[in-house]
Design a protein around this motif. Structure first.
Motif, PDB file in Angstrom:
ATOM      1  N   THR A   1       0.835  -1.204   0.000  1.00  0.00           N
ATOM      2  CA  THR A   1       0.000   0.000   0.000  1.00  0.00           C
ATOM      3  C   THR A   1       0.869   1.253   0.000  1.00  0.00           C
ATOM      4  N   THR A   2       0.262   2.330  -0.449  1.00  0.00           N
ATOM      5  CA  THR A   2       1.004   3.597  -0.453  1.00  0.00           C
ATOM      6  C   THR A   2       0.481   4.508   0.663  1.00  0.00           C
ATOM      7  N   GLY A   3      -0.110   3.907   1.657  1.00  0.00           N
ATOM      8  CA  GLY A   3      -0.632   4.698   2.772  1.00  0.00           C
ATOM      9  C   GLY A   3      -2.146   4.785   2.690  1.00  0.00           C
ATOM     10  N   GLY A   4      -2.727   5.530   3.616  1.00  0.00           N
ATOM     11  CA  GLY A   4      -4.181   5.700   3.603  1.00  0.00           C
ATOM     12  C   GLY A   4      -4.881   4.665   4.463  1.00  0.00           C
ATOM     13  N   ALA A   5      -6.116   4.307   4.056  1.00  0.00           N
ATOM     14  CA  ALA A   5      -6.951   3.426   4.877  1.00  0.00           C
ATOM     15  C   ALA A   5      -6.507   1.980   4.728  1.00  0.00           C
ATOM     16  N   ALA A   6      -5.512   1.581   5.481  1.00  0.00           N
ATOM     17  CA  ALA A   6      -4.964   0.217   5.379  1.00  0.00           C
ATOM     18  C   ALA A   6      -4.471  -0.192   6.767  1.00  0.00           C
TER      19      ALA A   6
ATOM     20  N   GLU B   1       5.831  -6.053  -6.477  1.00  0.00           N
ATOM     21  CA  GLU B   1       5.288  -4.742  -6.061  1.00  0.00           C
ATOM     22  C   GLU B   1       5.987  -4.250  -4.795  1.00  0.00           C
ATOM     23  N   LYS B   2       6.328  -5.170  -3.924  1.00  0.00           N
ATOM     24  CA  LYS B   2       7.025  -4.778  -2.688  1.00  0.00           C
ATOM     25  C   LYS B   2       8.418  -4.230  -3.004  1.00  0.00           C
ATOM     26  N   LEU B   3       9.071  -4.850  -3.984  1.00  0.00           N
ATOM     27  CA  LEU B   3      10.390  -4.330  -4.392  1.00  0.00           C
ATOM     28  C   LEU B   3      10.232  -2.890  -4.880  1.00  0.00           C
ATOM     29  N   ALA B   4       9.192  -2.669  -5.678  1.00  0.00           N
ATOM     30  CA  ALA B   4       8.969  -1.325  -6.227  1.00  0.00           C
ATOM     31  C   ALA B   4       8.681  -0.320  -5.116  1.00  0.00           C
ATOM     32  N   ARG B   5       7.874  -0.735  -4.114  1.00  0.00           N
ATOM     33  CA  ARG B   5       7.564   0.172  -3.002  1.00  0.00           C
ATOM     34  C   ARG B   5       8.848   0.508  -2.236  1.00  0.00           C
ATOM     35  N   ALA B   6       9.662  -0.494  -1.991  1.00  0.00           N
ATOM     36  CA  ALA B   6      10.917  -0.251  -1.262  1.00  0.00           C
ATOM     37  C   ALA B   6      11.798   0.724  -2.041  1.00  0.00           C
ATOM     38  N   LEU B   7      11.954   0.454  -3.333  1.00  0.00           N
ATOM     39  CA  LEU B   7      12.829   1.299  -4.161  1.00  0.00           C
ATOM     40  C   LEU B   7      12.314   2.742  -4.227  1.00  0.00           C
TER      41      LEU B   7
END
Ligand code: PGA
Length: 259
Positions: free
Chosen positions: A77-82, A118-124
């Motif tokens: 997730t990129t933040g928000g309601a999670a 997707e997790k790799l992309a979020r980390a990067l």
């Protein structure tokens, strides 16, 4: 008297201590950090600690030592309601500089190759260096484990822009070797073959000759008894260490095998 710095055997090794959920209280976490700080001052290895999230926040606050921190996992997730999700940005803001993605214990809880990517992309996106875990459940005689690992690497890396793929560290962690003792860990001769194979696959997936600089780690029952042989006879660039990283004597003795 000035302290003597000893270089890790043959190359600067990356030691990632995956505390999993073994450490559940701050006093123990602080004791383990103190041991790592002491080791980091004496050996020229990079030591990265991956504590459970709240403990990472507490330890990384005000950390001025050479010890670095890794998230054990990051949310897609990129933040928000999670509710309950911990984003890469949250980890970066408290001082993490690495993030593990695709650990077999997360895959067992439902992470697919696509989710791991997707997790790799979020980390990067938040300047966390991703540590991508791959590894087969069974080292079968027919060699199907090779195509299994190839598939994990391919799906995780190909959706990233080529220049981002070069930043990913690969941790080869055969599931059958995790959480046992050194006697059940992968043998150096088999690990040598696997490291070469992973480097070959990375050479196909990464742009130009950039895979020459990729780091390949091994994880799965690394203990003081097998650390030296695995470090010196296989071509790995470091280790992802689970149970042996949460016993201060065992961890110190293991790291000292590498110098
Ligand atoms: P282990 O765990 O060292 O306890 O085998 C390694 C890992 O799962 O990262």
């Amino acid at each position: 008297m000035p302290s003597i710095r000893v270089t890790c055997y043959h190359k600067h090794m990356l030691i990632v201590a995956n505390w999993k959920a073994y450490v559940e209280d701050l006093p123990k976490a602080k004791r383990l950090l103190a041991v790592s700080k002491d080791l980091a001052g004496k050996v020229a290895c990079t030591i990265v600690l991956a504590p459970p999230a709240p403990l990472l926040g507490a330890l990384a606050a005000g950390n001025r030592s050479a010890v670095a921190f890794a998230a054990q996992d990051v949310s897609v997730t990129t933040g928000g309601a999670a509710t309950g999700e911990i984003t890469a940005q949250a980890y970066a803001s408290v001082g993490a500089s690495y993030a593990i993605a695709g650990h077999s214990e997360r895959r067992a809880a439902g992470d697919t190759d696509t989710l791991v990517s997707e997790k790799l992309a979020r980390a990067l996106a938040h300047d966390l260096t991703p540590i991508l875990c791959v590894g087969e459940r069974e080292h079968d005689d027919g060699g199907r484990y090779l195509s299994f690992v190839r598939e994990e690497l391919t799906v995780a890396l190909t959706s990233l822009p080529p220049k981002h793929r070069t930043k990913v560290i690969v941790a080869y962690e055969p599931i059958w070797a995790i959480g046992k003792t050194s006697a059940s860990a992968m043998k150096p001769i088999d690990l040598t073959e696997m490291v070469l194979y992973i480097r070959k696959v990375l050479a196909e997936l990464l742009p130009g000759k950039s895979s020459k600089h990729s780091l390949v780690l091994y994880g799965g029952s690394v203990e003081p008894e097998n650390a030296h042989d695995l470090a010196t006879r296989t071509g790995v660039d470091g280790f992802l260490i689970g149970h042996a990283s949460v016993d201060s004597h065992m961890f110190a003795s293991l790291v000292k095998q590498l110098v």
